[in-house]
Design a protein around this motif. Structure first.
Motif, mmCIF file in Angstrom:
data_model
loop_
_atom_site.group_PDB
_atom_site.id
_atom_site.type_symbol
_atom_site.label_atom_id
_atom_site.label_comp_id
_atom_site.label_asym_id
_atom_site.label_seq_id
_atom_site.Cartn_x
_atom_site.Cartn_y
_atom_site.Cartn_z
ATOM 1 N N LEU A 332 -13.413 0.366 -8.818
ATOM 2 C CA LEU A 332 -13.689 1.628 -8.126
ATOM 3 C C LEU A 332 -12.480 2.543 -8.245
ATOM 4 C CD1 LEU A 332 -15.442 3.349 -6.134
ATOM 5 C CD2 LEU A 332 -14.230 2.161 -4.280
ATOM 6 N N LEU A 333 -12.706 3.769 -8.682
ATOM 7 C CA LEU A 333 -11.645 4.780 -8.702
ATOM 8 C C LEU A 333 -11.521 5.327 -7.281
ATOM 9 C CD1 LEU A 333 -9.621 6.579 -10.171
ATOM 10 C CD2 LEU A 333 -11.525 8.024 -10.908
ATOM 11 N N ASP A 334 -10.541 4.811 -6.556
ATOM 12 C CA ASP A 334 -10.417 5.054 -5.116
ATOM 13 C C ASP A 334 -9.142 5.855 -4.834
ATOM 14 O OD1 ASP A 334 -10.327 5.014 -2.386
ATOM 15 O OD2 ASP A 334 -10.108 2.835 -2.190
ATOM 16 N N LEU A 335 -9.308 7.139 -4.582
ATOM 17 C CA LEU A 335 -8.146 7.999 -4.353
ATOM 18 C C LEU A 335 -7.451 7.705 -3.029
ATOM 19 C CD1 LEU A 335 -9.418 11.471 -5.648
ATOM 20 C CD2 LEU A 335 -8.406 9.579 -6.920
ATOM 21 N N ASP A 336 -8.090 6.912 -2.164
ATOM 22 C CA ASP A 336 -7.474 6.548 -0.885
ATOM 23 C C ASP A 336 -6.749 5.201 -0.949
ATOM 24 O OD1 ASP A 336 -8.287 8.765 0.798
ATOM 25 O OD2 ASP A 336 -10.333 8.015 0.531
ATOM 26 N N ARG A 337 -6.668 4.618 -2.120
ATOM 27 C CA ARG A 337 -6.060 3.291 -2.244
ATOM 28 C C ARG A 337 -4.595 3.357 -1.792
ATOM 29 N NH1 ARG A 337 -7.982 -0.934 -5.058
ATOM 30 N NH2 ARG A 337 -9.467 0.432 -6.156
ATOM 31 N N ASP A 338 -4.251 2.523 -0.829
ATOM 32 C CA ASP A 338 -2.885 2.515 -0.299
ATOM 33 C C ASP A 338 -1.997 1.518 -1.039
ATOM 34 O OD1 ASP A 338 -3.131 4.483 1.736
ATOM 35 O OD2 ASP A 338 -4.270 3.058 2.942
ATOM 36 N N ARG A 339 -2.458 0.309 -1.197
ATOM 37 C CA ARG A 339 -1.657 -0.703 -1.895
ATOM 38 C C ARG A 339 -1.994 -0.635 -3.375
ATOM 39 N NH1 ARG A 339 -2.188 -5.868 -3.720
ATOM 40 N NH2 ARG A 339 -0.273 -7.125 -3.739
ATOM 41 N N ASN A 340 -1.028 -0.227 -4.178
ATOM 42 C CA ASN A 340 -1.325 0.028 -5.587
ATOM 43 C C ASN A 340 -0.145 -0.366 -6.480
ATOM 44 O OD1 ASN A 340 -2.430 0.895 -7.955
ATOM 45 N ND2 ASN A 340 -2.706 3.024 -7.348
ATOM 46 N N PRO A 341 0.139 -1.669 -6.600
ATOM 47 C CA PRO A 341 1.259 -2.109 -7.440
ATOM 48 C C PRO A 341 0.887 -2.173 -8.921
ATOM 49 C CG PRO A 341 0.206 -4.019 -6.471
ATOM 50 C CD PRO A 341 -0.543 -2.807 -5.943
ATOM 51 N N HIS A 342 0.388 -1.056 -9.454
ATOM 52 C CA HIS A 342 -0.105 -1.057 -10.833
ATOM 53 C C HIS A 342 1.031 -1.218 -11.841
ATOM 54 C CE1 HIS A 342 1.325 2.967 -11.999
ATOM 55 N NE2 HIS A 342 1.000 3.373 -10.776
ATOM 56 N N LEU A 343 0.656 -1.584 -13.039
ATOM 57 C CA LEU A 343 1.618 -1.796 -14.120
ATOM 58 C C LEU A 343 1.467 -0.717 -15.192
ATOM 59 C CD1 LEU A 343 1.252 -5.690 -14.502
ATOM 60 C CD2 LEU A 343 2.832 -4.396 -13.043
ATOM 61 N N GLY A 344 1.088 0.481 -14.765
ATOM 62 C CA GLY A 344 0.870 1.564 -15.721
ATOM 63 C C GLY A 344 2.092 1.941 -16.517
ATOM 64 N N PHE A 345 3.272 1.710 -15.962
ATOM 65 C CA PHE A 345 4.514 1.986 -16.685
ATOM 66 C C PHE A 345 5.245 0.693 -17.063
ATOM 67 C CE2 PHE A 345 4.047 6.081 -14.334
ATOM 68 C CZ PHE A 345 3.991 6.917 -15.452
ATOM 69 N N GLY A 346 4.516 -0.416 -17.036
ATOM 70 C CA GLY A 346 5.128 -1.678 -17.411
ATOM 71 C C GLY A 346 5.789 -2.369 -16.238
ATOM 72 N N HIS A 347 6.642 -3.343 -16.570
ATOM 73 C CA HIS A 347 7.291 -4.163 -15.559
ATOM 74 C C HIS A 347 8.486 -4.842 -16.208
ATOM 75 C CE1 HIS A 347 7.812 -6.835 -12.161
ATOM 76 N NE2 HIS A 347 7.678 -7.895 -12.933
ATOM 77 N N GLY A 348 9.471 -5.176 -15.381
ATOM 78 C CA GLY A 348 10.617 -5.903 -15.906
ATOM 79 C C GLY A 348 11.594 -5.010 -16.646
#
Length: 400
Positions: A332-348
């Protein structure tokens, strides 16, 4: 499992994944997360690899020093393609070499410097939207906005003349090739870009300016500095990743919002939500169907699978961002999402050094578009790119 004639592992997942128009959740990745989170694939080079799709495993591959970028780009190990694109760049380095390079370039990409760019980016946005408003309708938002904005930003950032933007634009798509064109064309483009940037660096050495390239030329740390080859390769990375990826993400974000007009209307009415919306769009959009390859330096267990020393691993951030064990209702594309630890820019260690610069552009672009074109809507289905490392609209017809 191996093929009796070749001795090579038999793939249990197609790679590259079948092309899908759009940026919605990919059923193939959902099936892999559920049934085969570490799946055998065969790369375009013909080399076998593991495709890793669950969030925890992706983070491990991206951050664990037992997975080497250098061994995936140099020497005789497994490769994405027979001709590696940027084997000597910061993207291909492991610590301590990567640590040294990152320490030298990071001061040029601080959050403070990104914020200092915001007013100029907003001005660029306003100018491009003026031109869009004067254009015949329907208009292609990719050609008139999503590509010109980050192209102008990266030119100004590096100190590249904007008049050379079309050259850089053509080279960037070539650098991000997966199966669209022959390896020889990629090699030719890298050679042309290297020649161009070599001349530019020489000019900046003689006449430094207030730009990142001049900053990088002067960068020192206890007597250390970037070599000529390191400067050139880092500029190549910035152009391919910093410009091309941001352009694709912006086009994809607008497409997703116009595909659900209520979301566009909500942001129009609540513009203060834009920064949060950008993070959710970065998470949701299934943009990268391929990721930087790594090679295991020792035996590692992931999701019950043993990855042997010397085997290649590809961790797919887009899949991790839809992991059902980490994100509630991930599809779901949820604009109200509060917890969002996405990896869109990578990690590490390889977390995108220009992430804050990209965020500033995406936020200002959407803010300007929502304000100037409150009635923006799709005029026709987008035309989609194919054969590249990312999924994105090639054109996005809009009207208002």
């Amino acid at each position: 499992m191996t093929d009796e004639e070749s001795g090579c592992p038999v793939p249990i997942a197609d790679f590259p994944l079948p092309h899908h128009d759009g940026l919605g959740p990919l059923p193939e990745l959902a099936a892999l997360r559920r049934d085969a989170p570490c799946a055998r694939i065969v790369l375009p080079s013909g080399d076998p690899a593991w495709l890793v799709t669950r969030y925890a495993d992706v983070r491990t591959v991206l951050a664990d020093p037992r997975f080497s970028r250098t061994r995936a780009t140099r020497g005789a190990g497994p490769r994405m393609a027979r001709v590696p694109t940027l084997p000597d760049s910061i993207l291909a380095a492991d610590p301590p070499e990567h640590t040294r390079l990152r320490k030298l370039v990071a001061p040029a990409f601080t959050a403070r410097r990104a914020e200092a760019m915001r007013a100029n980016v907003a001005q660029l946005v306003a100018g491009l939207l003026d031109e869009l408003a004067a254009h015949d309708r329907p208009a292609d938002l990719v050609a008139l906005f999503a590509r010109p904005l980050p192209l102008a930003v990266i030119c100004d950032l590096l100190g590249v003349p904007r008049r050379d933007g079309d050259l850089l634009d053509a080279w960037c798509d070539t650098l991000r090739n997966l199966t669209a064109i022959a390896d020889t064309e990629v090699t030719t483009a890298v050679g042309e870009m290297t020649g161009y940037l070599t001349e530019l660096v020489a000019t900046k050495r003689r006449h430094p300016g207030n730009d990142v390239l001049s900053t990088l030329i002067a960068a020192r740390d206890e007597g250390d500095r970037l070599s000529q080859d390191e400067l050139i390769s880092f500029c190549l990375v910035l152009l391919a990743g910093g410009y091309g990826t941001t352009a694709d993400r912006l086009a994809g974000m607008v497409h997703l919002l116009l595909d659900e007009p209520r979301l566009y209307q909500r942001l129009r009415d609540e513009p203060e939500m834009v920064p949060k919306a950008v993070e959710e769009l970065l998470r949701y959009a299934q943009t990268n169907v391929q990721a930087n390859l790594r090679v295991a330096t020792e035996e590692v267990r992931l999701s019950g699978v043993t990855i042997a020393e010397g085997e290649a691993v590809m961790a797919v951030n887009s899949s991790a961002n839809h992991d059902e064990t980490v994100f509630d209702t991930p599809d779901l594309l949820d604009l109200d999402r509060d917890r969002n630890p996405h990896l869109g820019f990578g990690h590490g260690a390889h977390h995108c050094v220009g992430a804050q610069v990209a965020r500033v552009q995406l936020q200002e672009a959407l803010t300007g578009l929502l304000h100037r074109f409150p009635g923006l809507r799709a005029a026709a289905p987008p035309v989609w790119k194919a054969g590249l490392k990312t999924r994105a609209p090639r054109s996005l017809p809009v009207t208002w």
